[in-house]
Design an enzyme around this catalytic site. Structure first.
Site, PDB file in Angstrom:
ATOM      1  N   GLU A 285       0.826  -1.213   0.000  1.00 27.16           N
ATOM      2  CA  GLU A 285       0.000   0.000   0.000  1.00 27.16           C
ATOM      3  C   GLU A 285       0.855   1.256   0.000  1.00 27.16           C
ATOM      4  O   GLU A 285       0.900   1.986   0.991  1.00 27.16           O
ATOM      5  CB  GLU A 285      -0.977  -0.025   1.181  1.00 27.16           C
ATOM      6  CG  GLU A 285      -0.298  -0.270   2.503  1.00 27.16           C
ATOM      7  CD  GLU A 285      -1.221  -0.871   3.556  1.00 27.16           C
ATOM      8  OE1 GLU A 285      -2.165  -1.581   3.199  1.00 27.16           O
ATOM      9  OE2 GLU A 285      -0.963  -0.604   4.744  1.00 27.16           O
ATOM     10  N   PRO A 286       1.529   1.527  -1.116  1.00 27.66           N
ATOM     11  CA  PRO A 286       2.370   2.723  -1.202  1.00 27.66           C
ATOM     12  C   PRO A 286       1.540   3.999  -1.308  1.00 27.66           C
ATOM     13  O   PRO A 286       0.490   4.026  -1.954  1.00 27.66           O
ATOM     14  CB  PRO A 286       3.149   2.492  -2.503  1.00 27.66           C
ATOM     15  CG  PRO A 286       2.232   1.643  -3.337  1.00 27.66           C
ATOM     16  CD  PRO A 286       1.526   0.750  -2.367  1.00 27.66           C
ATOM     17  N   GLY A 287       2.024   5.038  -0.679  1.00 29.01           N
ATOM     18  CA  GLY A 287       1.394   6.345  -0.817  1.00 29.01           C
ATOM     19  C   GLY A 287       2.377   7.334  -1.401  1.00 29.01           C
ATOM     20  O   GLY A 287       2.291   7.773  -2.545  1.00 29.01           O
ATOM     21  N   TYR A 329       9.275  17.428  10.395  1.00 29.63           N
ATOM     22  CA  TYR A 329      10.245  16.322  10.313  1.00 29.63           C
ATOM     23  C   TYR A 329      11.656  16.790   9.995  1.00 29.63           C
ATOM     24  O   TYR A 329      12.533  15.961   9.749  1.00 29.63           O
ATOM     25  CB  TYR A 329       9.842  15.329   9.210  1.00 29.63           C
ATOM     26  CG  TYR A 329       8.410  14.882   9.245  1.00 29.63           C
ATOM     27  CD1 TYR A 329       7.934  14.085  10.288  1.00 29.63           C
ATOM     28  CD2 TYR A 329       7.522  15.236   8.240  1.00 29.63           C
ATOM     29  CE1 TYR A 329       6.611  13.673  10.315  1.00 29.63           C
ATOM     30  CE2 TYR A 329       6.196  14.822   8.263  1.00 29.63           C
ATOM     31  CZ  TYR A 329       5.752  14.045   9.307  1.00 29.63           C
ATOM     32  OH  TYR A 329       4.452  13.638   9.331  1.00 29.63           O
ATOM     33  N   CYS A 356       2.843  33.380  10.633  1.00 27.04           N
ATOM     34  CA  CYS A 356       3.382  34.162  11.741  1.00 27.04           C
ATOM     35  C   CYS A 356       4.058  33.293  12.784  1.00 27.04           C
ATOM     36  O   CYS A 356       3.576  33.147  13.912  1.00 27.04           O
ATOM     37  CB  CYS A 356       2.270  34.986  12.383  1.00 27.04           C
ATOM     38  SG  CYS A 356       1.936  36.428  11.384  1.00 27.04           S
TER      39      CYS A 356
HETATM   40  N1  LLP Z   1       0.125   1.819   5.191  1.00 27.49           N
HETATM   41  C1  LLP Z   1       0.088   2.233   6.469  1.00 27.49           C
HETATM   42  C2  LLP Z   1      -0.514   1.386   7.488  1.00 27.49           C
HETATM   43  C3  LLP Z   1       0.632   3.476   6.817  1.00 27.49           C
HETATM   44  O1  LLP Z   1       0.596   3.870   8.079  1.00 27.49           O
HETATM   45  C4  LLP Z   1       1.222   4.285   5.810  1.00 27.49           C
HETATM   46  C5  LLP Z   1       1.777   5.586   6.139  1.00 27.49           C
HETATM   47  C6  LLP Z   1       1.220   3.815   4.491  1.00 27.49           C
HETATM   48  C7  LLP Z   1       0.675   2.570   4.217  1.00 27.49           C
HETATM   49  C8  LLP Z   1       1.813   4.596   3.351  1.00 27.49           C
HETATM   50  O2  LLP Z   1       3.169   4.759   3.516  1.00 27.49           O
HETATM   51  P1  LLP Z   1       4.058   5.449   2.395  1.00 27.49           P
HETATM   52  O3  LLP Z   1       4.141   4.492   1.217  1.00 27.49           O
HETATM   53  O4  LLP Z   1       3.406   6.731   2.013  1.00 27.49           O
HETATM   54  O5  LLP Z   1       5.373   5.643   3.050  1.00 27.49           O
HETATM   55  N2  LLP Z   1       3.386  12.352   7.182  1.00 27.49           N
HETATM   56  C9  LLP Z   1       4.620  11.601   7.082  1.00 27.49           C
HETATM   57  C10 LLP Z   1       4.368  10.195   6.605  1.00 27.49           C
HETATM   58  C11 LLP Z   1       3.420   9.419   7.483  1.00 27.49           C
HETATM   59  C12 LLP Z   1       3.148   8.042   6.970  1.00 27.49           C
HETATM   60  C13 LLP Z   1       2.078   7.401   7.757  1.00 27.49           C
HETATM   61  N3  LLP Z   1       1.733   6.085   7.318  1.00 27.49           N
HETATM   62  C14 LLP Z   1       5.571  12.345   6.150  1.00 27.49           C
HETATM   63  O6  LLP Z   1       5.195  13.395   5.638  1.00 27.49           O
HETATM   64  O7  LLP Z   1       6.698  11.926   5.931  1.00 27.49           O
END
Ligand code: LLP
Length: 427
Positions: A285-287, A329, A356
Protein backbone atom coordinates in the site's frame (compact mmCIF):
# COMPACT_ATOMS: atom_id res chain seq x y z
CA UNK A 1 13.86 10.86 -9.57
CA UNK A 2 13.42 14.34 -8.15
CA UNK A 3 11.09 15.63 -10.86
CA UNK A 4 7.97 14.27 -12.54
CA UNK A 5 8.82 12.10 -15.54
CA UNK A 6 7.61 14.71 -18.03
CA UNK A 7 9.86 17.41 -16.61
CA UNK A 8 12.03 19.30 -19.06
CA UNK A 9 13.43 22.72 -19.67
CA UNK A 10 11.50 24.15 -22.63
CA UNK A 11 12.59 26.36 -25.50
CA UNK A 12 12.01 29.47 -23.37
CA UNK A 13 14.40 28.05 -20.79
CA UNK A 14 11.52 27.60 -18.33
CA UNK A 15 10.60 24.56 -16.30
CA UNK A 16 7.90 22.48 -17.91
CA UNK A 17 5.83 19.60 -16.53
CA UNK A 18 3.16 17.67 -18.41
CA UNK A 19 3.81 19.91 -21.41
CA UNK A 20 2.87 23.00 -19.37
CA UNK A 21 5.23 25.91 -18.77
CA UNK A 22 5.35 26.36 -14.99
CA UNK A 23 5.73 30.15 -15.18
CA UNK A 24 2.60 30.29 -17.35
CA UNK A 25 0.72 27.95 -15.02
CA UNK A 26 1.50 30.20 -12.06
CA UNK A 27 0.22 33.17 -14.06
CA UNK A 28 -2.95 31.38 -15.07
CA UNK A 29 -3.89 29.77 -11.76
CA UNK A 30 -2.15 31.92 -9.17
CA UNK A 31 0.14 30.69 -6.41
CA UNK A 32 0.73 28.78 -4.22
CA UNK A 33 -0.13 26.15 -6.78
CA UNK A 34 0.22 22.38 -6.49
CA UNK A 35 0.85 20.80 -9.89
CA UNK A 36 0.40 17.05 -10.39
CA UNK A 37 1.71 15.29 -13.47
CA UNK A 38 -0.76 12.65 -14.59
CA UNK A 39 1.85 10.65 -16.51
CA UNK A 40 4.02 10.28 -13.41
CA UNK A 41 1.11 9.09 -11.26
CA UNK A 42 0.19 6.54 -13.90
CA UNK A 43 3.78 5.41 -14.46
CA UNK A 44 4.48 4.90 -10.76
CA UNK A 45 1.17 3.09 -10.19
CA UNK A 46 1.65 0.92 -13.29
CA UNK A 47 5.18 0.00 -12.25
CA UNK A 48 3.88 -1.30 -8.93
CA UNK A 49 1.11 -3.27 -10.63
CA UNK A 50 3.41 -4.75 -13.24
CA UNK A 51 6.02 -5.77 -10.65
CA UNK A 52 3.27 -7.43 -8.61
CA UNK A 53 2.17 -9.50 -11.59
CA UNK A 54 -0.57 -11.84 -10.49
CA UNK A 55 0.95 -12.33 -7.04
CA UNK A 56 -1.27 -9.88 -5.21
CA UNK A 57 -2.73 -6.39 -4.99
CA UNK A 58 -1.40 -2.87 -4.93
CA UNK A 59 -3.36 -0.34 -2.89
CA UNK A 60 -2.76 3.39 -2.97
CA UNK A 61 -2.51 4.91 0.49
CA UNK A 62 -4.97 7.78 0.33
CA UNK A 63 -3.37 9.62 3.22
CA UNK A 64 -0.50 10.75 0.99
CA UNK A 65 -2.87 12.82 -1.16
CA UNK A 66 -6.42 12.26 -2.29
CA UNK A 67 -8.87 14.06 -4.51
CA UNK A 68 -11.59 12.68 -6.78
CA UNK A 69 -9.59 13.12 -9.99
CA UNK A 70 -6.47 11.64 -8.43
CA UNK A 71 -8.33 8.65 -7.01
CA UNK A 72 -9.94 7.99 -10.39
CA UNK A 73 -6.51 7.79 -12.01
CA UNK A 74 -5.33 5.38 -9.36
CA UNK A 75 -8.46 3.23 -9.74
CA UNK A 76 -8.06 3.33 -13.49
CA UNK A 77 -4.54 1.91 -13.15
CA UNK A 78 -6.04 -1.05 -11.30
CA UNK A 79 -5.02 -0.19 -7.75
CA UNK A 80 -7.08 -0.62 -4.62
CA UNK A 81 -7.13 1.94 -1.82
CA UNK A 82 -6.08 2.17 1.82
CA UNK A 83 -8.16 4.62 3.87
CA UNK A 84 -7.89 5.44 7.56
CA UNK A 85 -11.00 7.42 8.41
CA UNK A 86 -14.64 7.89 7.55
CA UNK A 87 -13.55 11.08 5.77
CA UNK A 88 -11.16 9.28 3.43
CA UNK A 89 -13.68 6.51 2.85
CA UNK A 90 -16.44 9.03 2.12
CA UNK A 91 -14.24 10.83 -0.42
CA UNK A 92 -13.30 7.53 -2.06
CA UNK A 93 -16.89 6.33 -2.33
CA UNK A 94 -18.07 9.73 -3.61
CA UNK A 95 -15.29 9.58 -6.21
CA UNK A 96 -16.66 6.25 -7.43
CA UNK A 97 -13.84 4.11 -6.03
CA UNK A 98 -15.07 0.48 -5.97
CA UNK A 99 -15.71 -0.44 -2.32
CA UNK A 100 -14.51 -4.00 -2.78
CA UNK A 101 -11.04 -2.61 -3.52
CA UNK A 102 -10.93 -0.44 -0.39
CA UNK A 103 -9.22 -1.41 2.89
CA UNK A 104 -10.07 0.50 6.06
CA UNK A 105 -7.15 0.84 8.48
CA UNK A 106 -6.61 2.82 11.67
CA UNK A 107 -5.75 2.21 15.31
CA UNK A 108 -8.84 3.78 16.87
CA UNK A 109 -11.77 3.44 14.51
CA UNK A 110 -15.04 4.69 15.97
CA UNK A 111 -18.24 2.70 15.98
CA UNK A 112 -19.60 5.06 13.31
CA UNK A 113 -16.54 4.48 11.13
CA UNK A 114 -16.78 0.71 11.48
CA UNK A 115 -20.46 0.87 10.70
CA UNK A 116 -19.82 2.87 7.53
CA UNK A 117 -16.98 0.52 6.54
CA UNK A 118 -19.11 -2.56 7.12
CA UNK A 119 -22.03 -1.08 5.20
CA UNK A 120 -19.87 -0.07 2.26
CA UNK A 121 -18.43 -3.58 1.88
CA UNK A 122 -14.75 -2.72 2.20
CA UNK A 123 -12.18 -4.87 4.00
CA UNK A 124 -11.54 -3.84 7.61
CA UNK A 125 -8.02 -4.09 8.98
CA UNK A 126 -8.62 -4.62 12.69
CA UNK A 127 -6.10 -2.90 14.92
CA UNK A 128 -6.95 -3.49 18.60
CA UNK A 129 -9.28 -5.83 20.53
CA UNK A 130 -11.75 -3.03 21.16
CA UNK A 131 -12.78 -3.39 17.51
CA UNK A 132 -14.05 -6.91 18.20
CA UNK A 133 -16.61 -5.41 20.60
CA UNK A 134 -17.52 -2.61 18.24
CA UNK A 135 -17.99 -4.96 15.29
CA UNK A 136 -20.28 -7.09 17.41
CA UNK A 137 -22.41 -4.00 17.93
CA UNK A 138 -22.42 -2.44 14.46
CA UNK A 139 -22.50 -5.38 12.07
CA UNK A 140 -26.05 -6.67 11.66
CA UNK A 141 -26.81 -10.20 12.82
CA UNK A 142 -26.13 -12.81 10.17
CA UNK A 143 -23.63 -10.62 8.34
CA UNK A 144 -19.85 -10.88 8.34
CA UNK A 145 -17.21 -8.33 7.41
CA UNK A 146 -14.12 -9.22 5.42
CA UNK A 147 -11.26 -8.49 7.79
CA UNK A 148 -7.54 -8.67 8.34
CA UNK A 149 -5.58 -8.19 11.55
CA UNK A 150 -2.82 -5.63 11.82
CA UNK A 151 0.21 -7.40 13.19
CA UNK A 152 3.29 -5.74 14.58
CA UNK A 153 6.29 -7.74 13.34
CA UNK A 154 8.71 -5.85 15.54
CA UNK A 155 10.98 -4.47 12.89
CA UNK A 156 11.97 -0.86 13.27
CA UNK A 157 13.41 0.54 10.05
CA UNK A 158 15.15 3.76 9.30
CA UNK A 159 16.78 5.05 6.18
CA UNK A 160 20.23 3.72 7.01
CA UNK A 161 19.73 0.56 8.98
CA UNK A 162 17.14 -1.30 10.95
CA UNK A 163 17.05 -2.81 14.37
CA UNK A 164 14.60 -5.34 15.63
CA UNK A 165 13.68 -3.71 18.91
CA UNK A 166 10.92 -1.45 20.08
CA UNK A 167 8.21 -3.78 18.84
CA UNK A 168 6.13 -3.55 21.97
CA UNK A 169 6.18 0.20 22.13
CA UNK A 170 3.89 1.09 19.24
CA UNK A 171 0.28 2.15 19.17
CA UNK A 172 -0.23 0.07 16.02
CA UNK A 173 -0.90 -3.61 15.66
CA UNK A 174 -1.07 -6.78 17.71
CA UNK A 175 2.42 -7.75 18.78
CA UNK A 176 3.67 -11.23 17.87
CA UNK A 177 6.34 -11.11 20.53
CA UNK A 178 4.07 -10.84 23.57
CA UNK A 179 1.38 -13.22 22.30
CA UNK A 180 -1.28 -10.58 21.65
CA UNK A 181 -1.28 -11.34 17.92
CA UNK A 182 -1.94 -15.02 18.53
CA UNK A 183 -4.78 -14.25 20.95
CA UNK A 184 -6.31 -11.76 18.51
CA UNK A 185 -6.26 -14.33 15.70
CA UNK A 186 -8.06 -16.83 17.91
CA UNK A 187 -10.64 -14.18 18.83
CA UNK A 188 -11.14 -13.18 15.21
CA UNK A 189 -11.55 -16.78 14.05
CA UNK A 190 -14.22 -17.35 16.70
CA UNK A 191 -15.99 -14.02 16.07
CA UNK A 192 -19.47 -14.35 14.56
CA UNK A 193 -19.21 -11.14 12.50
CA UNK A 194 -15.70 -11.56 11.12
CA UNK A 195 -14.47 -13.38 8.07
CA UNK A 196 -10.70 -13.34 8.65
CA UNK A 197 -8.95 -13.30 5.28
CA UNK A 198 -5.42 -12.33 6.20
CA UNK A 199 -2.77 -10.45 8.11
CA UNK A 200 -1.49 -6.95 7.65
CA UNK A 201 1.70 -5.13 8.62
CA UNK A 202 3.43 -1.84 7.96
CA UNK A 203 6.86 -1.03 9.32
CA UNK A 204 7.34 2.64 8.47
CA UNK A 205 7.69 5.27 5.80
CA UNK A 206 10.39 6.95 3.65
CA UNK A 207 12.48 3.77 3.78
CA UNK A 208 15.46 3.32 1.46
CA UNK A 209 16.89 0.12 2.91
CA UNK A 210 14.68 -2.70 1.65
CA UNK A 211 16.26 -5.25 4.00
CA UNK A 212 13.88 -4.07 6.71
CA UNK A 213 10.89 -5.19 4.64
CA UNK A 214 12.48 -8.56 3.88
CA UNK A 215 13.20 -9.04 7.59
CA UNK A 216 9.60 -8.18 8.50
CA UNK A 217 8.39 -10.68 5.91
CA UNK A 218 10.42 -13.44 7.59
CA UNK A 219 8.82 -12.65 10.95
CA UNK A 220 5.35 -12.62 9.42
CA UNK A 221 5.93 -15.93 7.64
CA UNK A 222 7.10 -17.56 10.87
CA UNK A 223 3.82 -16.43 12.36
CA UNK A 224 1.83 -17.71 9.37
CA UNK A 225 3.53 -21.12 9.73
CA UNK A 226 2.67 -21.14 13.44
CA UNK A 227 -0.98 -20.37 12.71
CA UNK A 228 -1.17 -23.16 10.17
CA UNK A 229 0.48 -25.65 12.53
CA UNK A 230 -1.45 -24.75 15.67
CA UNK A 231 -4.79 -23.45 14.44
CA UNK A 232 -5.06 -24.90 10.96
CA UNK A 233 -5.54 -21.31 9.76
CA UNK A 234 -3.88 -20.25 6.53
CA UNK A 235 -4.18 -16.50 5.86
CA UNK A 236 -4.91 -15.97 2.18
CA UNK A 237 -3.57 -12.42 2.20
CA UNK A 238 -0.41 -10.93 3.67
CA UNK A 239 -0.18 -7.14 3.74
CA UNK A 240 3.33 -5.71 3.80
CA UNK A 241 2.33 -2.04 3.97
CA UNK A 242 3.87 0.87 2.13
CA UNK A 243 6.95 2.84 3.00
CA UNK A 244 9.15 3.13 -0.07
CA UNK A 245 11.12 6.36 0.15
CA UNK A 246 11.43 9.01 -2.57
CA UNK A 247 14.06 11.56 -3.55
CA UNK A 248 13.55 14.96 -1.97
CA UNK A 249 16.96 16.25 -2.92
CA UNK A 250 19.42 15.52 -5.71
CA UNK A 251 21.49 13.50 -3.26
CA UNK A 252 18.71 10.97 -2.57
CA UNK A 253 18.72 7.72 -4.53
CA UNK A 254 15.80 5.54 -3.42
CA UNK A 255 14.98 2.07 -4.79
CA UNK A 256 12.32 1.83 -7.50
CA UNK A 257 8.77 0.57 -6.95
CA UNK A 258 9.75 -2.51 -8.97
CA UNK A 259 12.68 -3.24 -6.64
CA UNK A 260 10.40 -2.70 -3.63
CA UNK A 261 7.83 -5.22 -4.84
CA UNK A 262 10.40 -7.74 -6.10
CA UNK A 263 12.17 -7.66 -2.75
CA UNK A 264 8.92 -8.51 -0.97
CA UNK A 265 7.85 -11.09 -3.51
CA UNK A 266 11.23 -12.77 -3.32
CA UNK A 267 11.08 -12.92 0.47
CA UNK A 268 7.48 -14.14 0.42
CA UNK A 269 7.94 -16.82 -2.22
CA UNK A 270 11.25 -18.20 -0.97
CA UNK A 271 10.19 -17.93 2.67
CA UNK A 272 6.91 -19.76 2.05
CA UNK A 273 8.67 -22.56 0.19
CA UNK A 274 11.21 -22.93 3.02
CA UNK A 275 8.43 -23.26 5.56
CA UNK A 276 6.26 -25.53 3.43
CA UNK A 277 3.31 -23.10 3.37
CA UNK A 278 1.23 -21.87 0.48
CA UNK A 279 2.36 -18.29 -0.31
CA UNK A 280 -0.41 -15.88 0.68
CA UNK A 281 -1.34 -13.13 -1.78
CA UNK A 282 0.85 -10.10 -1.22
CA UNK A 283 -0.71 -6.68 -0.63
CA UNK A 284 1.34 -3.48 -0.66
CA UNK A 285 0.00 0.00 0.00
CA UNK A 286 2.37 2.72 -1.20
CA UNK A 287 1.39 6.35 -0.82
CA UNK A 288 4.39 8.65 -0.97
CA UNK A 289 6.16 6.83 -3.81
CA UNK A 290 3.14 7.26 -6.09
CA UNK A 291 1.99 10.79 -5.27
CA UNK A 292 5.26 12.32 -4.09
CA UNK A 293 7.35 12.53 -7.26
CA UNK A 294 4.29 13.51 -9.31
CA UNK A 295 3.80 16.83 -7.52
CA UNK A 296 5.61 20.16 -7.55
CA UNK A 297 4.68 23.36 -5.76
CA UNK A 298 4.88 26.85 -7.26
CA UNK A 299 5.24 29.92 -5.08
CA UNK A 300 5.66 33.60 -5.85
CA UNK A 301 8.45 35.52 -4.18
CA UNK A 302 7.23 38.52 -2.18
CA UNK A 303 9.24 40.31 0.43
CA UNK A 304 13.02 39.90 0.52
CA UNK A 305 14.93 40.78 3.66
CA UNK A 306 18.67 41.09 3.68
CA UNK A 307 20.55 40.94 6.94
CA UNK A 308 24.04 41.78 5.69
CA UNK A 309 26.59 39.22 6.71
CA UNK A 310 23.91 37.02 8.24
CA UNK A 311 21.18 35.83 5.90
CA UNK A 312 18.91 36.75 3.01
CA UNK A 313 15.28 35.79 3.64
CA UNK A 314 13.20 35.27 0.52
CA UNK A 315 9.55 35.04 1.55
CA UNK A 316 7.01 33.14 -0.54
CA UNK A 317 3.22 33.19 -0.51
CA UNK A 318 2.84 29.77 1.17
CA UNK A 319 4.76 27.91 3.83
CA UNK A 320 3.95 25.71 6.80
CA UNK A 321 0.20 25.83 6.07
CA UNK A 322 0.64 23.92 2.81
CA UNK A 323 3.89 22.11 3.63
CA UNK A 324 4.46 21.35 7.29
CA UNK A 325 7.12 18.71 6.56
CA UNK A 326 10.23 20.89 7.00
CA UNK A 327 8.93 22.08 10.35
CA UNK A 328 7.56 18.74 11.51
CA UNK A 329 10.24 16.32 10.31
CA UNK A 330 13.17 18.55 9.45
CA UNK A 331 12.52 17.55 5.83
CA UNK A 332 14.88 19.02 3.25
CA UNK A 333 13.66 20.17 -0.17
CA UNK A 334 15.23 21.59 -3.31
CA UNK A 335 14.08 24.85 -4.84
CA UNK A 336 14.46 26.15 -8.40
CA UNK A 337 13.63 29.34 -10.19
CA UNK A 338 10.91 28.31 -12.65
CA UNK A 339 12.06 30.79 -15.32
CA UNK A 340 15.73 29.78 -15.22
CA UNK A 341 16.22 26.43 -13.54
CA UNK A 342 19.67 25.96 -14.99
CA UNK A 343 21.15 29.40 -14.33
CA UNK A 344 24.18 29.35 -12.00
CA UNK A 345 23.06 29.30 -8.38
CA UNK A 346 25.15 32.19 -7.15
CA UNK A 347 23.22 33.39 -4.13
CA UNK A 348 22.50 31.68 -0.87
CA UNK A 349 19.02 32.38 0.47
CA UNK A 350 16.60 31.05 3.04
CA UNK A 351 13.08 30.46 1.74
CA UNK A 352 10.62 31.65 4.37
CA UNK A 353 6.87 31.21 4.42
CA UNK A 354 4.22 33.81 5.21
CA UNK A 355 2.96 32.32 8.48
CA UNK A 356 3.38 34.16 11.74
CA UNK A 357 5.97 31.89 13.29
CA UNK A 358 9.69 32.38 13.09
CA UNK A 359 10.08 28.64 12.44
CA UNK A 360 8.01 28.90 9.24
CA UNK A 361 11.03 28.28 7.06
CA UNK A 362 10.62 26.05 4.00
CA UNK A 363 14.28 25.73 3.05
CA UNK A 364 17.33 27.05 4.86
CA UNK A 365 20.45 27.95 2.91
CA UNK A 366 19.24 27.16 -0.60
CA UNK A 367 21.37 28.12 -3.57
CA UNK A 368 19.56 30.00 -6.32
CA UNK A 369 20.27 32.41 -9.15
CA UNK A 370 19.50 36.00 -8.09
CA UNK A 371 15.79 36.27 -7.27
CA UNK A 372 13.47 39.26 -7.08
CA UNK A 373 9.94 39.85 -5.88
CA UNK A 374 7.47 38.41 -8.38
CA UNK A 375 9.69 35.50 -9.43
CA UNK A 376 8.14 32.01 -9.44
CA UNK A 377 9.91 29.37 -7.38
CA UNK A 378 9.34 25.66 -7.80
CA UNK A 379 9.75 23.08 -5.03
CA UNK A 380 9.78 19.52 -6.42
CA UNK A 381 8.71 16.24 -4.77
CA UNK A 382 5.81 17.80 -2.88
CA UNK A 383 3.04 15.48 -4.09
CA UNK A 384 2.74 13.49 -0.86
CA UNK A 385 1.94 14.58 2.70
CA UNK A 386 1.99 18.29 1.89
CA UNK A 387 -1.55 19.24 0.89
CA UNK A 388 -2.74 16.15 2.74
CA UNK A 389 -1.51 17.75 5.96
CA UNK A 390 -2.34 21.32 4.98
CA UNK A 391 -4.15 23.58 7.40
CA UNK A 392 -5.86 26.95 7.43
CA UNK A 393 -3.53 28.24 10.11
CA UNK A 394 -3.44 32.03 10.21
CA UNK A 395 -6.69 32.12 8.24
CA UNK A 396 -4.95 31.33 4.98
CA UNK A 397 -6.95 29.47 2.31
CA UNK A 398 -5.43 26.26 1.00
CA UNK A 399 -3.88 26.30 -2.49
CA UNK A 400 -5.33 25.30 -5.82
CA UNK A 401 -4.36 21.96 -7.35
CA UNK A 402 -4.00 21.34 -11.07
CA UNK A 403 -3.43 18.16 -13.00
CA UNK A 404 -1.28 18.52 -16.11
CA UNK A 405 -1.04 16.28 -19.13
CA UNK A 406 0.00 16.75 -22.75
CA UNK A 407 0.15 20.51 -22.51
CA UNK A 408 -3.15 21.13 -20.77
CA UNK A 409 -3.92 21.85 -17.15
CA UNK A 410 -7.11 21.04 -15.31
CA UNK A 411 -8.11 22.35 -11.88
CA UNK A 412 -8.80 19.33 -9.66
CA UNK A 413 -9.18 21.29 -6.44
CA UNK A 414 -10.06 24.94 -6.59
CA UNK A 415 -8.34 27.55 -4.48
CA UNK A 416 -10.18 28.00 -1.20
CA UNK A 417 -11.91 31.33 -0.70
CA UNK A 418 -12.17 33.47 2.39
CA UNK A 419 -15.79 32.36 2.70
CA UNK A 420 -14.69 28.69 2.66
CA UNK A 421 -12.82 29.47 5.85
CA UNK A 422 -16.09 30.38 7.52
CA UNK A 423 -18.09 27.31 6.41
CA UNK A 424 -18.19 25.64 9.80
CA UNK A 425 -18.41 28.82 11.86
CA UNK A 426 -21.55 29.59 13.79
CA UNK A 427 -22.40 33.30 13.65
N1 LLP B 1 0.13 1.82 5.19
C1 LLP B 1 0.09 2.23 6.47
C2 LLP B 1 -0.51 1.39 7.49
C3 LLP B 1 0.63 3.48 6.82
O1 LLP B 1 0.60 3.87 8.08
C4 LLP B 1 1.22 4.28 5.81
C5 LLP B 1 1.78 5.59 6.14
C6 LLP B 1 1.22 3.81 4.49
C7 LLP B 1 0.67 2.57 4.22
C8 LLP B 1 1.81 4.60 3.35
O2 LLP B 1 3.17 4.76 3.52
P1 LLP B 1 4.06 5.45 2.39
O3 LLP B 1 4.14 4.49 1.22
O4 LLP B 1 3.41 6.73 2.01
O5 LLP B 1 5.37 5.64 3.05
N2 LLP B 1 3.39 12.35 7.18
C9 LLP B 1 4.62 11.60 7.08
C10 LLP B 1 4.37 10.20 6.61
C11 LLP B 1 3.42 9.42 7.48
C12 LLP B 1 3.15 8.04 6.97
C13 LLP B 1 2.08 7.40 7.76
N3 LLP B 1 1.73 6.09 7.32
C14 LLP B 1 5.57 12.34 6.15
O6 LLP B 1 5.20 13.39 5.64
O7 LLP B 1 6.70 11.93 5.93
Amino acid sequence: MLFPITYRVNSRGHMEVGGCDLVDLAGKHGTPLYVYDEDTVRQRAAEYVSAMGGAGEVLYSAKAFASPAFLRIVADEGLGLDVVSAGELHLALKSGFPAERIYFLGNNKSAAELELAARSGCTIVIDGSYEFELLDRVVPQGRRVRAELRISPGIKPDTHDFISTGQLDSKFGFSIENGQARTAIEQALAHPRIDLVGLHSHIGSQIFDLRAHAAAMEVMLDFVAELKRDLDFEPGVLGAGGGLGIAYTRADDPPTPRAFVENLRGALEAGSARRGIRPPRLVVEPGRSIAGPAGVTLYTVGSIKDIPGVRRYVAVDGGMGDNIRPKLYGARYEVLKAAEPEAPATVRVTIAGKYCESTDILISDANLPPVSSGDILCVPATGAYCLAMASNYNGIPRPEVVLVKDGSSRVIRRRETLDDLLLAEVF
